[in-house]
Design an enzyme around this catalytic site. Structure first.
Site, PDB file in Angstrom:
ATOM      1  N   ASP A 288     -10.908   2.790   3.972  1.00 43.92           N
ATOM      2  CA  ASP A 288     -11.179   1.361   3.782  1.00 43.92           C
ATOM      3  C   ASP A 288     -12.691   1.097   3.703  1.00 43.92           C
ATOM      4  O   ASP A 288     -13.114  -0.020   3.403  1.00 43.92           O
ATOM      5  CB  ASP A 288     -10.621   0.571   4.982  1.00 43.92           C
ATOM      6  CG  ASP A 288      -9.489  -0.359   4.565  1.00 43.92           C
ATOM      7  OD1 ASP A 288      -9.237  -0.458   3.354  1.00 43.92           O
ATOM      8  OD2 ASP A 288      -8.873  -0.966   5.453  1.00 43.92           O
TER       9      ASP A 288
ATOM     10  N   LYS B 230       0.853  -1.199   0.000  1.00 44.59           N
ATOM     11  CA  LYS B 230       0.000   0.000   0.000  1.00 44.59           C
ATOM     12  C   LYS B 230       0.888   1.248   0.000  1.00 44.59           C
ATOM     13  O   LYS B 230       0.676   2.183  -0.763  1.00 44.59           O
ATOM     14  CB  LYS B 230      -0.916   0.004   1.234  1.00 44.59           C
ATOM     15  CG  LYS B 230      -2.036  -1.015   1.118  1.00 44.59           C
ATOM     16  CD  LYS B 230      -2.806  -1.187   2.421  1.00 44.59           C
ATOM     17  CE  LYS B 230      -3.816  -2.334   2.250  1.00 44.59           C
ATOM     18  NZ  LYS B 230      -4.455  -2.747   3.495  1.00 44.59           N
TER      19      LYS B 230
ATOM     20  N   GLN C  59      -4.718  -2.159   9.812  1.00 47.41           N
ATOM     21  CA  GLN C  59      -4.530  -3.381   9.030  1.00 47.41           C
ATOM     22  C   GLN C  59      -5.123  -4.569   9.783  1.00 47.41           C
ATOM     23  O   GLN C  59      -4.787  -4.810  10.943  1.00 47.41           O
ATOM     24  CB  GLN C  59      -3.027  -3.596   8.765  1.00 47.41           C
ATOM     25  CG  GLN C  59      -2.720  -4.756   7.860  1.00 47.41           C
ATOM     26  CD  GLN C  59      -3.262  -4.567   6.428  1.00 47.41           C
ATOM     27  OE1 GLN C  59      -3.136  -3.513   5.836  1.00 47.41           O
ATOM     28  NE2 GLN C  59      -3.878  -5.605   5.879  1.00 47.41           N
TER      29      GLN C  59
END
Ligand code: NDP
Length: 286
Positions: free
Chosen positions: A119, A52, A96
């Site tokens: 997200d 990422k 994460q």
């Protein structure tokens, strides 16, 4: 002949647009900034966060990875999230997943302010997705967004098609079923308690598999007369360290019209969607 639906041409075609938009923002004094909180030493999570960072920085954005110990207490974790996500000038913040066992009951998406939730896992963003407002003032979960980007790029129609999704996690199956319903597809959402899965898969124009079970989908699930498209979301590691999808690629590829590979299919598009969401968040601050 079976079409292999690679992510690469999609990334190449959208990369320049993203880069140009980020350059424009930078000229206005705004550098899109993503912060990732990584808890513990899960090797797969370390690879995902590095990928990422590399992608966002390659586009000209900023991405910092904050690492905290895997045995951190819930209180410390919550405090960290609060302080790290309240930084001025930050546009995106993500935790994460998966979290270590002692934190796994926490609804991580809801700890993140909705405006930074690139997200798309906060209840507010999820709610907007259900309402069909996702491209206006909210963020869509990245993997579902990437799947729809792929279908659009390869001109695979969604409207009126039967779409069978296997796997009902929030991050993939449930969000995707809302997104595809908003796009007028007819969704069947299957899971581990689904009876006669083959009936549902045989009836589908598009089968999307996200279950975390290597080489699960095989020819007996298919209906070659329908010229089906297969989207493989799974990322599993074999004992030899090879990446395997949830679809038995070699077994099914001659029996379908189109199929995504693993690696090189949905994975890179999830990161592309993240960059698109980050850009959207940064543009809102102008
Ligand atoms: P979860 O473990 O959260 O969910 C798995 C889902 O699959 C559950 O709904 C479960 O059903 C269902 N399931 C499991 N076994 C079967 C079965 N035999 N038949 C039917 N349904 C089944 O997984 P995730 O959604 O987080 O991830 C799924 C896969 O996708 C993993 O390989 C993961 O690594 C990958 N992934 C890839 C991404 C990418 O960018 N390419 C992004 C996110 C995930 P039930 O609810 O009944 O338990």
């Amino acid at each position: 002949m079976t079409r292999i639906l690679y992510a690469r041409p999609i990334k190449e075609s959208l990369h320049l647009n993203l880069k140009t938009s980020i350059q424009k923002l930078k000229k206005n004094g705004v550098v899109p900034w993503l912060r990732v909180l990584l808890v513990g030493n899960n090797p797969a999570s370390e690879v995902y966060t590095k990928n990422k960072k590399k992608f966002i920085e390659g586009l000209g954005g900023k991405c910092d990875i904050i690492h905290i110990e895997g045995d951190t207490t819930e209180q410390h974790f919550r405090e960290k999230v609060r302080s790290l996500s309240s930084e001025k000038d930050l546009h995106g913040f993500l935790i994460q997943l998966p979290l270590p066992k002692q934190l796994s009951h926490i609804d991580a998406g809801n700890l993140i302010p909705p405006s930074l939730d690139v997200d798309g896992l906060n209840s507010l963003n999820m709610g907007e997705l259900l309402k069909g407002n996702v491209h206006k003032n909210s963020f869509c979960a990245c993997t579902p967004k990437g799947i729809v980007t792929l279908l659009d790029y390869y001109d695979i129609p969604i409207i009126g098609k039967n779409i069978c999704i296997i796997g009902r996690s929030l991050i993939v199956g449930k969000s995707l079923s809302a997104l595809i319903t908003n796009r007028n597809g007819t969704v069947t959402l299957c899971h581990s308690k689904t009876k006669n899965l083959e009936y549902h898969t045989a009836n589908a124009d598009i089968i999307i598999v996200a279950i975390g079970s290597p080489k699960f989908l095989k020819t007996h699930h298919l209906n070659p007369s329908k010229k089906q498209t297969i989207i493989d979301v799974g990322i599993n590691k074999s004992q030899q360290g090879k990446l395997l999808g949830d679809v038995d690629f070699e077994n099914v590829k001659e029996s379908v019209a189109a199929i995504t590979p693993v690696p090189g299919g949905i994975g890179p598009l999830t990161i592309l969607s993240l960059a698109q969401n980050l850009l959207q968040a940064a543009e809102k601050t102008l």
